[in-house]
Design a protein around this motif. Structure first.
Motif, PDB file in Angstrom:
ATOM      1  N   GLY A 247       0.815  -1.212   0.000  1.00 12.56           N
ATOM      2  CA  GLY A 247       0.000   0.000   0.000  1.00 12.56           C
ATOM      3  C   GLY A 247       0.845   1.258   0.000  1.00 12.56           C
TER       4      GLY A 247
ATOM      5  N   LEU B 175       2.279   1.747  -3.490  1.00 12.32           N
ATOM      6  CA  LEU B 175       1.274   2.220  -4.440  1.00 12.32           C
ATOM      7  C   LEU B 175       0.898   3.682  -4.173  1.00 12.32           C
ATOM      8  CD1 LEU B 175      -0.981  -0.954  -4.669  1.00 12.32           C
ATOM      9  CD2 LEU B 175       0.387   0.048  -6.512  1.00 12.32           C
ATOM     10  N   SER B 176       0.932   4.092  -2.925  1.00 14.32           N
ATOM     11  CA  SER B 176       0.678   5.501  -2.606  1.00 14.32           C
ATOM     12  C   SER B 176       1.747   6.384  -3.240  1.00 14.32           C
ATOM     13  CB  SER B 176       0.667   5.704  -1.087  1.00 14.32           C
ATOM     14  OG  SER B 176      -0.447   5.065  -0.493  1.00 14.32           O
TER      15      SER B 176
ATOM     16  N   ALA C 211      -4.926   2.824  -2.541  1.00 13.73           N
ATOM     17  CA  ALA C 211      -3.673   2.084  -2.424  1.00 13.73           C
ATOM     18  C   ALA C 211      -3.744   0.991  -1.359  1.00 13.73           C
ATOM     19  CB  ALA C 211      -2.530   3.046  -2.105  1.00 13.73           C
ATOM     20  N   ASP C 212      -4.365   1.279  -0.226  1.00 14.09           N
ATOM     21  CA  ASP C 212      -4.424   0.296   0.858  1.00 14.09           C
ATOM     22  C   ASP C 212      -5.266  -0.914   0.465  1.00 14.09           C
ATOM     23  OD1 ASP C 212      -2.824   1.893   2.442  1.00 14.09           O
ATOM     24  OD2 ASP C 212      -4.520   2.865   3.439  1.00 14.09           O
TER      25      ASP C 212
ATOM     26  N   ARG D 229       1.123   6.583  -6.890  1.00  8.09           N
ATOM     27  CA  ARG D 229      -0.042   7.444  -7.146  1.00  8.09           C
ATOM     28  C   ARG D 229       0.369   8.912  -7.127  1.00  8.09           C
ATOM     29  NH1 ARG D 229      -4.480   6.348  -2.934  1.00  8.09           N
ATOM     30  NH2 ARG D 229      -2.979   7.506  -1.658  1.00  8.09           N
TER      31      ARG D 229
END
Length: 213
Positions: A148, A151-152, A166-167, A155
């Motif tokens: 997560g 991915l954050s 993301a999480d 982003r």
């Protein structure tokens, strides 16, 4: 004279070879057994035999075997920090799917999957872990946080859609790839199989590196 710290203790094994850092030696032995023979083979005698030390060594440093196992699990969680940092540092390079495929393959190719089985089959171990890990399964929950966070970062760089959660994506990726590895029993999935799961989860949200959202 007081006892020496655990990491300074030296033991002599039957071969006459000194063992330094008893804790690390025992944890490494447990990991080898878990990967090779599964959670059912993990006993205090098996661990000390694998480590090449006297059978009483483990119980001199841990109250009982479940305390040892709880520390073993949490030690592996702590050691994931380096992998998490490397994954975060990869943000903005390569492709999102490629980075995730590599990270997830490395994660589930380690002792992590076998450790989940260990936690599942030992009630007392789960009870011990709840004292410091109130929810979820250690390793998997930490891995979901790791994914997560990565991915954050992607982003923020515009490499996945701004509306992407993301999480939630982290949980989906860990769950999907975990099932893939478990289903394979003693034969781990190949890289294309892992990439297929990753691509399915990221479908519609991954952006080309040269086309920010």
């Amino acid at each position: 004279m007081g006892a020496r710290p655990l990491d300074q203790e030296v033991l002599t094994v039957p071969t006459g070879v000194a063992i330094r850092d008893v804790r690390r030696q025992l944890f490494d032995a447990a990991a080898r057994i878990l990967l090779r023979d599964g959670p059912g083979a993990l006993t205090s005698r098996a661990v000390t035999t694998e480590a090449g030390c006297a059978k009483g060594v483990l119980h001199r440093h841990f109250t009982d075997f479940d305390e040892f196992l709880a520390e073993f699990v949490l030690d592996n969680v702590a050691r994931m920090d380096e992998q998490a940092a490397a994954l975060r540092d990869s943000a903005g390079t390569g492709t999102v799917a490629g980075n995730l495929t590599e990270a997830l393959t490395a994660l589930f190719g380690s002792v992590a999957v076998a450790m989940v089985g260990l936690v599942t089959v030992r009630d007392e171990l789960r009870t011990r872990l709840r004292r410091t890990w109130p929810a979820g399964v250690p390793v998997l929950t930490d891995a979901a946080v790791m994914i997560g966070a990565y991915l954050s970062a992607e982003r923020e760089l515009g490499r996945i859609a701004a509306e992407a959660d993301a999480d939630t994506l982290g949980v989906m990726l860990i769950g999907g790839v975990h099932l893939l590895f478990v289903a394979g029993e003693n034969t781990p999935p190949d890289t294309p199989a892992v990439r297929k799961v990753v691509a399915s989860v990221l479908a519609g949200i991954e952006r080309e590196p040269d086309r920010p959202a």
